[in-house]
Scaffold this motif. Sequence first.
Motif, PDB file in Angstrom:
ATOM      1  N   THR A  36     -32.688  62.685  47.012  1.00  0.00           N
ATOM      2  CA  THR A  36     -33.842  63.448  47.455  1.00  0.00           C
ATOM      3  C   THR A  36     -35.092  62.989  46.709  1.00  0.00           C
ATOM      4  OG1 THR A  36     -33.587  65.147  45.754  1.00  0.00           O
ATOM      5  CG2 THR A  36     -32.309  65.423  47.795  1.00  0.00           C
ATOM      6  N   SER A  59     -26.608  61.673  45.430  1.00  0.00           N
ATOM      7  CA  SER A  59     -27.337  62.785  44.829  1.00  0.00           C
ATOM      8  C   SER A  59     -26.433  63.662  43.973  1.00  0.00           C
ATOM      9  CB  SER A  59     -27.986  63.638  45.932  1.00  0.00           C
ATOM     10  OG  SER A  59     -28.699  64.718  45.377  1.00  0.00           O
ATOM     11  N   ASP A 108     -34.669  63.825  43.210  1.00  0.00           N
ATOM     12  CA  ASP A 108     -33.778  62.889  42.514  1.00  0.00           C
ATOM     13  C   ASP A 108     -34.542  61.646  42.096  1.00  0.00           C
ATOM     14  OD1 ASP A 108     -31.601  64.587  42.950  1.00  0.00           O
ATOM     15  OD2 ASP A 108     -31.000  63.565  44.791  1.00  0.00           O
ATOM     16  N   SER A 127     -28.523  59.626  50.171  1.00  0.00           N
ATOM     17  CA  SER A 127     -28.481  61.061  49.877  1.00  0.00           C
ATOM     18  C   SER A 127     -29.487  61.494  48.822  1.00  0.00           C
ATOM     19  CB  SER A 127     -27.078  61.461  49.428  1.00  0.00           C
ATOM     20  OG  SER A 127     -26.762  60.866  48.170  1.00  0.00           O
TER      21      SER A 127
END
Length: 323
Positions: free
Chosen positions: A73, A42, A76, A71
């Motif tokens: 989200t 991320s 993202d 990682s």
Amino acid sequence: MLYRLRRTLHRVVFDAAVRGVLSTPPVRLRAAPLRVVTMLSSQDLRMYLVAIKSFYRFLPGGGVTVMDDGSLTPADHAALRHHVPGIEIMPLLSVNTGICPRGNCWERLLHILDLSRDGYVIQMDSDVLTVAPVPEVVAAIESNTAFTLGSEAGTAVVSLDEAGARAATMHEGLTQVRAERLLPGLPADMGRRYIRGSAGFAGFARGGSSRAAAEAFSGAMAERMGQRWTEWGTEQVASNYLVANSRGGLVLPWPAYCCFYPGVDHDSAALLHFIGTWRYRSGVFVRGARRVVRALSVPALVHPEAGGNVASAEFTRGMAGTN
């Protein structure tokens, strides 16, 4: 702790400097038997958008895959799908590593080898910046030839004996060096070639290598290194070995394609890999990325089929100079 704080500050500054990438046109994927694969965190989202947009404009086409390290989200994912419509996003942990190590990029390598059964695959780190056309890469794709990014210590394919002898002159504390010292002792019926390259940017030919070859190499090295074969750096050794032993496997010309560090001649480079140790040194990455972002805002430079497969003075001019 001081190193981590500096690194975090540098990343914040970089993200602010390239925030304009969020306003550049989305990548327009074009069908081709090629896929660009990146393992992504991320914290590197904007860096990746600069990387894939700067690189894809010079490709004949192909699909794009992001391997989520866990990682990323939902925001993202949404950003990736907006900027690269048609992108494939897959969880890193969905890859079965078999007898090979888990972690330290092994999932990425094995998935790429699985994909290369059916087409050409390029592994690209998120800290790669493409500032000019990459004809050697396009030629490798068209001829189905594997390649890897080289280094000053690795500008050619060598024998395992040569690789071991060179490693013997280096500091053994590094896992990669320890592994390379042991290469000459591999079974005689295995591939006998090696490239001291970088796994940060590598091309895998269709049918050029396989998961079975990676497992055979990993098993042989694990017998010699024990638990150390699970450490960071072993996947790069495997990538170097597999490319070198793929028919016609080659090293991209240095320094037109290079890893950046102080002293390297980067002014004439078409593609640079900004490894973590030197990523933000001298501000070269930030300046180059900002120039690329400005160039990406010009539609003719975004899509090669629209006449953009030419170098712009904007992103080749004075990367070491001031903004």
